[in-house]
Write a protein that holds these residues in place. Structure first.
Motif, PDB file in Angstrom:
ATOM      1  N   TYR A   4       0.835  -1.202   0.000  1.00 39.59           N
ATOM      2  CA  TYR A   4       0.000   0.000   0.000  1.00 39.59           C
ATOM      3  C   TYR A   4       0.869   1.252   0.000  1.00 39.59           C
ATOM      4  O   TYR A   4       0.674   2.159  -0.811  1.00 39.59           O
ATOM      5  N   PHE A   5       1.840   1.310   0.911  1.00 40.47           N
ATOM      6  CA  PHE A   5       2.652   2.516   1.008  1.00 40.47           C
ATOM      7  C   PHE A   5       3.665   2.622  -0.136  1.00 40.47           C
ATOM      8  O   PHE A   5       3.997   3.726  -0.558  1.00 40.47           O
ATOM      9  N   ASP A   6       4.133   1.502  -0.670  1.00 37.27           N
ATOM     10  CA  ASP A   6       4.977   1.544  -1.870  1.00 37.27           C
ATOM     11  C   ASP A   6       4.190   2.072  -3.059  1.00 37.27           C
ATOM     12  O   ASP A   6       4.669   2.929  -3.804  1.00 37.27           O
ATOM     13  N   ASP A   7       2.959   1.566  -3.232  1.00 35.50           N
ATOM     14  CA  ASP A   7       2.108   2.040  -4.324  1.00 35.50           C
ATOM     15  C   ASP A   7       1.802   3.526  -4.164  1.00 35.50           C
ATOM     16  O   ASP A   7       1.805   4.283  -5.132  1.00 35.50           O
ATOM     17  N   ARG A   8       1.558   3.932  -2.938  1.00 33.24           N
ATOM     18  CA  ARG A   8       1.278   5.340  -2.661  1.00 33.24           C
ATOM     19  C   ARG A   8       2.486   6.206  -3.007  1.00 33.24           C
ATOM     20  O   ARG A   8       2.333   7.261  -3.637  1.00 33.24           O
ATOM     21  N   ALA A   9       3.683   5.748  -2.629  1.00 32.55           N
ATOM     22  CA  ALA A   9       4.898   6.500  -2.947  1.00 32.55           C
ATOM     23  C   ALA A   9       5.127   6.547  -4.454  1.00 32.55           C
ATOM     24  O   ALA A   9       5.526   7.582  -5.002  1.00 32.55           O
ATOM     25  N   LYS A  10       4.874   5.429  -5.127  1.00 31.64           N
ATOM     26  CA  LYS A  10       5.025   5.406  -6.589  1.00 31.64           C
ATOM     27  C   LYS A  10       4.051   6.370  -7.256  1.00 31.64           C
ATOM     28  O   LYS A  10       4.413   7.070  -8.200  1.00 31.64           O
TER      29      LYS A  10
END
Length: 187
Positions: free
Chosen positions: A77-83
């Motif tokens: 979730y947070f990786d996708d958000r950062a991307k």
């Protein structure tokens, strides 16, 4: 070990949803906007992962297994958000920049995706190694990774706290050693 029936699996998953919701909420930053929506998104990802990986679950610590899935969903979730944020920034740069900036931005985006892919491969390799650990070593390591202290793990698994600490030391050393081998690096 025998697998759970679909009914047993679904019942256990539903029974653990309130605990998973609390666990996700406890690990979110307090200042995060839309915390309830974020919890729901991560929780639904945990459920989807659990259903996708149901065949690989064998009787054992269902809660440990769900916590490992929660960690994966949380990171995703947070990786996708950062991307998404990075891509939005790159798009804004593209709108304001020249063609040269566009080529540089695209290559930077591709490099970010490559680094994230390597991290995902390493995480999957680590999870596979943990699953193959004998006895309770893997369960102890998963619970520690989920944020539980040695005393909490000892109580949950009905073990001596000192034994849990020693199991964690051995399991972490074993995991580091396995991840440093050429076979794990090639995975």
């Amino acid at each position: 070990m025998s697998h759970l029936t679909m009914t047993e699996f679904n019942r256990d998953l539903v029974d653990h949803l309130p605990m998973m919701r609390r666990s996700i909420l406890a690990r979110l930053p307090r200042d995060l906007a839309n915390r309830a929506t974020t919890v729901d998104e991560i929780l639904s990802d945990v459920c989807l992962l659990a259903l996708e990986l149901q065949a690989s679950y064998e009787r054992g610590c269902f809660e440990c297994w769900l916590h490992a899935l929660r960690q994966i969903a949380h990171v995703r979730y947070f990786d996708d958000r950062a991307k998404r944020r990075k891509r939005e920034t790159l798009r804004a740069d593209l709108i304001d920049g020249t063609d040269d900036d566009q080529e540089e931005s695209v290559s930077l985006s591709e490099r970010v995706d490559a680094v994230d892919g390597i991290a995902l491969i390493e995480a999957r390799a680590a999870l596979e190694i943990i699953r193959e650990m004998p006895g309770r070593e893997g369960e102890v390591l998963l619970l520690a990774g989920a944020g539980y202290r040695s005393a909490e793990i000892a109580k949950a698994l009905d073990l001596n706290a000192e034994r849990v600490r020693k199991m964690l030391e051995r399991s972490r050393a074993k995991l580091r050693q396995m991840l440093d081998t050429p076979a794990a690096q090639a995975a």
